[in-house]
Scaffold this motif. Structure first.
Motif, PDB file in Angstrom:
ATOM      1  N   LYS A 170       1.007  -1.139  -0.001  1.00 61.68           N
ATOM      2  CA  LYS A 170      -0.035  -0.024   0.035  1.00 61.68           C
ATOM      3  C   LYS A 170       0.982   1.217   0.052  1.00 61.68           C
ATOM      4  O   LYS A 170       1.643   1.269   0.817  1.00 61.68           O
ATOM      5  CB  LYS A 170      -0.818   0.065   1.096  1.00 61.68           C
ATOM      6  CG  LYS A 170      -1.673  -1.027   1.150  1.00 61.68           C
ATOM      7  CD  LYS A 170      -2.796  -1.073   2.392  1.00 61.68           C
ATOM      8  CE  LYS A 170      -3.903  -2.018   2.710  1.00 61.68           C
ATOM      9  NZ  LYS A 170      -4.878  -1.862   3.793  1.00 61.68           N
ATOM     10  N   ASN A 171       0.591   2.080  -1.105  1.00 66.43           N
ATOM     11  CA  ASN A 171       1.341   3.375  -1.207  1.00 66.43           C
ATOM     12  C   ASN A 171       0.924   4.408  -0.343  1.00 66.43           C
ATOM     13  O   ASN A 171      -0.462   4.369  -0.122  1.00 66.43           O
ATOM     14  CB  ASN A 171       1.445   3.566  -2.301  1.00 66.43           C
ATOM     15  CG  ASN A 171       2.077   2.719  -3.275  1.00 66.43           C
ATOM     16  OD1 ASN A 171       2.992   2.019  -2.938  1.00 66.43           O
ATOM     17  ND2 ASN A 171       1.656   2.536  -4.653  1.00 66.43           N
ATOM     18  N   PRO A 172       1.654   5.307   0.287  1.00 64.90           N
ATOM     19  CA  PRO A 172       1.170   6.513   1.081  1.00 64.90           C
ATOM     20  C   PRO A 172       0.220   7.489   0.327  1.00 64.90           C
ATOM     21  O   PRO A 172       0.258   7.379  -0.962  1.00 64.90           O
ATOM     22  CB  PRO A 172       2.474   7.103   1.661  1.00 64.90           C
ATOM     23  CG  PRO A 172       3.539   6.632   0.626  1.00 64.90           C
ATOM     24  CD  PRO A 172       3.368   5.370   0.231  1.00 64.90           C
ATOM     25  N   ASP A 173      -0.542   8.327   0.764  1.00 62.35           N
ATOM     26  CA  ASP A 173      -1.235   9.190   0.171  1.00 62.35           C
ATOM     27  C   ASP A 173      -0.712  10.050  -0.962  1.00 62.35           C
ATOM     28  O   ASP A 173      -1.130  10.362  -1.970  1.00 62.35           O
ATOM     29  CB  ASP A 173      -2.210  10.076   0.893  1.00 62.35           C
ATOM     30  CG  ASP A 173      -3.094   9.297   1.902  1.00 62.35           C
ATOM     31  OD1 ASP A 173      -3.140   7.993   1.521  1.00 62.35           O
ATOM     32  OD2 ASP A 173      -3.799   9.581   2.891  1.00 62.35           O
ATOM     33  N   HIS A 174       0.559  10.586  -0.462  1.00 62.04           N
ATOM     34  CA  HIS A 174       1.100  11.292  -1.424  1.00 62.04           C
ATOM     35  C   HIS A 174       1.722  10.816  -2.701  1.00 62.04           C
ATOM     36  O   HIS A 174       2.132  11.516  -3.593  1.00 62.04           O
ATOM     37  CB  HIS A 174       2.486  12.088  -0.731  1.00 62.04           C
ATOM     38  CG  HIS A 174       3.397  11.114  -0.104  1.00 62.04           C
ATOM     39  ND1 HIS A 174       4.496  10.710  -1.037  1.00 62.04           N
ATOM     40  CD2 HIS A 174       3.454  10.571   0.912  1.00 62.04           C
ATOM     41  CE1 HIS A 174       5.176   9.911  -0.433  1.00 62.04           C
ATOM     42  NE2 HIS A 174       4.691   9.807   0.799  1.00 62.04           N
ATOM     43  N   ALA A 175       1.903   9.650  -2.608  1.00 62.25           N
ATOM     44  CA  ALA A 175       2.302   8.689  -4.050  1.00 62.25           C
ATOM     45  C   ALA A 175       1.091   8.231  -4.893  1.00 62.25           C
ATOM     46  O   ALA A 175       1.261   7.823  -5.995  1.00 62.25           O
ATOM     47  CB  ALA A 175       2.806   7.527  -3.664  1.00 62.25           C
ATOM     48  N   TRP A 176      -0.248   8.695  -4.468  1.00 62.57           N
ATOM     49  CA  TRP A 176      -1.252   8.411  -5.255  1.00 62.57           C
ATOM     50  C   TRP A 176      -1.386   9.410  -6.496  1.00 62.57           C
ATOM     51  O   TRP A 176      -1.061  10.621  -6.314  1.00 62.57           O
ATOM     52  CB  TRP A 176      -2.683   8.755  -4.338  1.00 62.57           C
ATOM     53  CG  TRP A 176      -2.767   7.601  -3.423  1.00 62.57           C
ATOM     54  CD1 TRP A 176      -1.800   6.623  -2.969  1.00 62.57           C
ATOM     55  CD2 TRP A 176      -3.967   7.331  -2.939  1.00 62.57           C
ATOM     56  NE1 TRP A 176      -2.444   5.863  -2.043  1.00 62.57           N
ATOM     57  CE2 TRP A 176      -3.541   6.344  -1.816  1.00 62.57           C
ATOM     58  CE3 TRP A 176      -5.191   8.041  -2.288  1.00 62.57           C
ATOM     59  CZ2 TRP A 176      -4.548   6.054  -0.627  1.00 62.57           C
ATOM     60  CZ3 TRP A 176      -6.058   7.472  -1.429  1.00 62.57           C
ATOM     61  CH2 TRP A 176      -5.827   6.569  -0.518  1.00 62.57           C
ATOM     62  N   VAL A 177      -1.631   9.045  -7.767  1.00 65.34           N
ATOM     63  CA  VAL A 177      -2.193  10.017  -8.769  1.00 65.34           C
ATOM     64  C   VAL A 177      -3.552   9.978  -8.809  1.00 65.34           C
ATOM     65  O   VAL A 177      -4.181   9.064  -9.140  1.00 65.34           O
ATOM     66  CB  VAL A 177      -1.310   9.114 -10.068  1.00 65.34           C
ATOM     67  CG1 VAL A 177      -1.539   9.944 -11.361  1.00 65.34           C
ATOM     68  CG2 VAL A 177       0.118   8.759  -9.825  1.00 65.34           C
ATOM     69  N   ARG A 178      -3.665  11.266  -8.906  1.00 68.36           N
ATOM     70  CA  ARG A 178      -5.363  11.787  -8.932  1.00 68.36           C
ATOM     71  C   ARG A 178      -5.385  12.542 -10.365  1.00 68.36           C
ATOM     72  O   ARG A 178      -4.585  13.513 -10.738  1.00 68.36           O
ATOM     73  CB  ARG A 178      -5.705  12.861  -7.830  1.00 68.36           C
ATOM     74  CG  ARG A 178      -5.688  11.869  -6.798  1.00 68.36           C
ATOM     75  CD  ARG A 178      -6.470  12.687  -5.417  1.00 68.36           C
ATOM     76  NE  ARG A 178      -6.535  12.067  -4.317  1.00 68.36           N
ATOM     77  CZ  ARG A 178      -5.849  11.841  -3.482  1.00 68.36           C
ATOM     78  NH1 ARG A 178      -4.778  12.023  -3.605  1.00 68.36           N
ATOM     79  NH2 ARG A 178      -6.251  11.066  -2.102  1.00 68.36           N
ATOM     80  N   GLY A 179      -6.683  12.196 -11.062  1.00 68.89           N
ATOM     81  CA  GLY A 179      -6.980  12.971 -12.213  1.00 68.89           C
ATOM     82  C   GLY A 179      -8.156  13.897 -11.842  1.00 68.89           C
ATOM     83  O   GLY A 179      -9.152  13.318 -11.869  1.00 68.89           O
ATOM     84  N   ALA A 180      -8.047  15.064 -11.903  1.00 64.61           N
ATOM     85  CA  ALA A 180      -9.112  16.027 -11.347  1.00 64.61           C
ATOM     86  C   ALA A 180     -10.120  16.077 -12.727  1.00 64.61           C
ATOM     87  O   ALA A 180      -9.737  16.254 -13.857  1.00 64.61           O
ATOM     88  CB  ALA A 180      -8.648  17.102 -10.741  1.00 64.61           C
ATOM     89  N   ALA A 181     -11.369  16.393 -12.296  1.00 64.51           N
ATOM     90  CA  ALA A 181     -12.355  16.540 -13.155  1.00 64.51           C
ATOM     91  C   ALA A 181     -12.437  15.556 -14.606  1.00 64.51           C
ATOM     92  O   ALA A 181     -12.694  15.961 -15.686  1.00 64.51           O
ATOM     93  CB  ALA A 181     -12.214  18.005 -14.019  1.00 64.51           C
ATOM     94  N   ALA A 182     -12.294  14.416 -14.101  1.00 68.97           N
ATOM     95  CA  ALA A 182     -12.018  13.490 -15.130  1.00 68.97           C
ATOM     96  C   ALA A 182     -13.699  12.835 -15.153  1.00 68.97           C
ATOM     97  O   ALA A 182     -13.806  12.069 -16.238  1.00 68.97           O
ATOM     98  CB  ALA A 182     -11.354  12.024 -14.874  1.00 68.97           C
ATOM     99  N   ILE A 183     -14.721  13.136 -14.201  1.00 74.55           N
ATOM    100  CA  ILE A 183     -15.790  12.452 -14.598  1.00 74.55           C
ATOM    101  C   ILE A 183     -17.054  13.554 -13.561  1.00 74.55           C
ATOM    102  O   ILE A 183     -16.510  14.122 -12.912  1.00 74.55           O
ATOM    103  CB  ILE A 183     -15.812  10.981 -13.794  1.00 74.55           C
ATOM    104  CG1 ILE A 183     -17.457  10.423 -13.887  1.00 74.55           C
ATOM    105  CG2 ILE A 183     -15.531  11.243 -12.299  1.00 74.55           C
ATOM    106  CD1 ILE A 183     -17.511   9.064 -13.030  1.00 74.55           C
ATOM    107  N   GLU A 184     -18.150  13.370 -14.216  1.00 75.67           N
ATOM    108  CA  GLU A 184     -19.213  14.282 -13.869  1.00 75.67           C
ATOM    109  C   GLU A 184     -19.322  13.882 -12.102  1.00 75.67           C
ATOM    110  O   GLU A 184     -19.638  12.581 -12.124  1.00 75.67           O
ATOM    111  CB  GLU A 184     -20.488  14.220 -14.517  1.00 75.67           C
ATOM    112  CG  GLU A 184     -21.544  15.202 -13.947  1.00 75.67           C
ATOM    113  CD  GLU A 184     -22.536  15.037 -14.868  1.00 75.67           C
ATOM    114  OE1 GLU A 184     -23.811  15.767 -14.360  1.00 75.67           O
ATOM    115  OE2 GLU A 184     -22.733  14.556 -15.873  1.00 75.67           O
ATOM    116  N   PRO A 185     -19.424  14.763 -11.198  1.00 72.70           N
ATOM    117  CA  PRO A 185     -19.380  14.278  -9.859  1.00 72.70           C
ATOM    118  C   PRO A 185     -20.968  13.700  -9.613  1.00 72.70           C
ATOM    119  O   PRO A 185     -21.922  14.439 -10.002  1.00 72.70           O
ATOM    120  CB  PRO A 185     -19.323  15.529  -8.913  1.00 72.70           C
ATOM    121  CG  PRO A 185     -18.540  16.507  -9.842  1.00 72.70           C
ATOM    122  CD  PRO A 185     -18.943  16.309 -11.314  1.00 72.70           C
TER     123      PRO A 185
END
Length: 443
Positions: A170-185
């Motif tokens: 399990k990787n720490p939170d800072h290593a996560w890769v997030r793509g913003a605005a990729a899907i309608e909330p």
């Protein structure tokens, strides 16, 4: 076998030079694979950072949309379907309006209603709402949905990773890769943030020493311990946590000096008696093959014998229960599993549950149930027979199966029709005899 390399410069002739060459080439190939895995992982992180979907199937209320390099839609991907071209990409899209409403209800019940996972799961199943796999909901699915950032318009990648030849970490939170605005909330970000806070408050990491200390305090207050007491006592971990940390509840009890009054000897000897059941079934199959000429096979569960795909005999082990009083008759209890056909050969154990005392053969018409209860005076009610030796038990089973084998038709040809006088009907005419003694033909 001699291996010949057709695309290498060296010969596999077993010499010192060829051995060094093979080791060197294999090390180079392994290093190339490691470098390639790093490049592939970096490419996945880059694609996920652009807002595209990379990885496992989506959760409830989400769909995968395949697009080309110009962002033109090429249709939705179903379960177990993948994109065919390297230039194609996968984007997430909200599911149906009904599924989006269910997701909002889950967040509302958890945040505003302060419902537990079990309450939300029970409410969804009672309403007849299936999950994304078409099956009933479980408690573990609820926190998965509550922690999924896809419902607020973000894609998340690299939460876990596994390097080549390594274990999943399990990787720490800072290593996560997030793509913003990729899907309608689907869910309001404020409600999602409150849900994450409640999830963090519900999970508390307790050291093993503290777990044992709390368990010792609960023992002092309640006077005894069992699974129900542990799960219902506030401040104690769930039983599954104690099993995960210490191996079993009995090992955790031993660390605090508590001995459970429950007889656990039956659990310790379960593998031994399972082997005894398999041994009895194997020996009986050999007897039926030699004496009756049948073709018996061991059942998949290992405790029974099948003939032509039909269960004929199953061996069960009945442990003797402790007597409630001196005037109470001895009782035995056996777990029947899902067996619903064939004879039941029950091995009744002695008072110490160490040796086989006798055998009871029960008919196939015994009323079904999870357990078989036997007592000294219940054999007549169950239409069972008692045998002291294994040889006499096998003889009784063999006699019973011999009767059923003789009663069954030996050929697949239909029997000949007979007249009222008992003689077979003559061939040649298909007519029936009339009342005046003649025959009436069929046109």
């Amino acid at each position: 076998m001699q291996v010949e390399y057709c695309a290498e410069l060296f010969k596999n002739d077993g010499t010192f030079v060829s051995g060094i060459a093979k080791s060197l080439k294999r090390g180079m190939a392994a290093e190339w694979s490691r470098e390639l895995s790093v490049k592939v992982h970096a490419g996945h992180c880059r694609v996920a950072g652009l807002g595209y979907r990379v990885g496992a199937p989506v959760g409830y209320g989400l769909r995968r949309l395949m697009v080309d390099e110009s962002e033109h839609s090429k249709g939705f991907l179903k379960r177990s379907q993948f994109k065919a071209l390297q230039s194609d990409r996968v984007r997430l899209q909200p599911g149906s309006v009904e599924e989006a409403a269910v997701v909002r209800i889950i967040f509302d019940q958890f945040v505003n209603g302060r419902k537990s996972y079990s309450d939300i799961r029970r409410q969804l199943n009672d309403a007849g709402i299936a999950n994304h796999n078409g099956r009933p909901w479980t408690d573990g699915m609820i926190p998965t949905i509550l922690a999924n950032e896809n419902y607020i318009g973000k894609t998340v990648y690299n939460r876990t990773s596994r390097r080549l030849g390594q274990k999943l970490v399990k990787n720490p939170d800072h290593a996560w890769v997030r793509g913003a605005a990729a899907i309608e909330p689907i869910v309001d970000p404020g409600i999602f943030a409150r849900a994450q806070k409640l999830l963090a408050e519900r999970r508390v990491e307790i050291p093993e020493d503290e777990m044992l200390l709390r368990l010792r305090l609960a023992l002092r207050r309640r006077g005894k311990l069992n699974s129900r007491i542990i799960n219902e006592t506030l401040g104690l971990n769930h039983v599954s946590s104690y099993v995960k940390h210490f191996g079993s509840l009995r090992k955790a009890y031993a660390l605090i000096g508590y001995v459970s009054p429950r007889d656990c000897d039956w659990i310790d000897t379960r593998e031994f008696w399972a082997a005894e059941q398999a041994r009895h079934a194997t020996e009986l199959a050999e007897v039926l093959r030699k004496d009756l000429g049948l073709r018996p096979e061991l059942a998949q569960d290992g405790i029974g014998v099948d003939v032509e795909g039909r269960r004929v005999v199953s061996f069960l082990v009945a442990r003797r229960l402790a007597r409630r009083g001196a005037d109470h008759a001895a009782q035995w209890k056996s777990y029947r599993r899902q067996i619903s056909s064939g004879l039941l050969a029950v091995m009744r154990l002695d008072a110490a549950n160490r040796e086989i005392e006798d055998y009871v053969l029960l008919p196939a018409s015994l009323r079904s149930g999870r357990y078989v209860w036997l007592a000294s005076g219940s054999l007549r009610r169950h239409r069972g027979a008692l045998y002291r030796e294994r040889g006499t038990l096998f003889a009784a089973i063999k006699a019973t199966l011999a009767k059923t084998t003789r009663a069954a038709p030996t050929s697949s040809a239909p029997p000949k029709k007979r007249s009222r006088s008992g003689q077979p009907k003559a061939k040649g005419f298909g007519g029936r005899r009339s009342r005046c003694g003649g025959t009436k033909s069929h046109r």
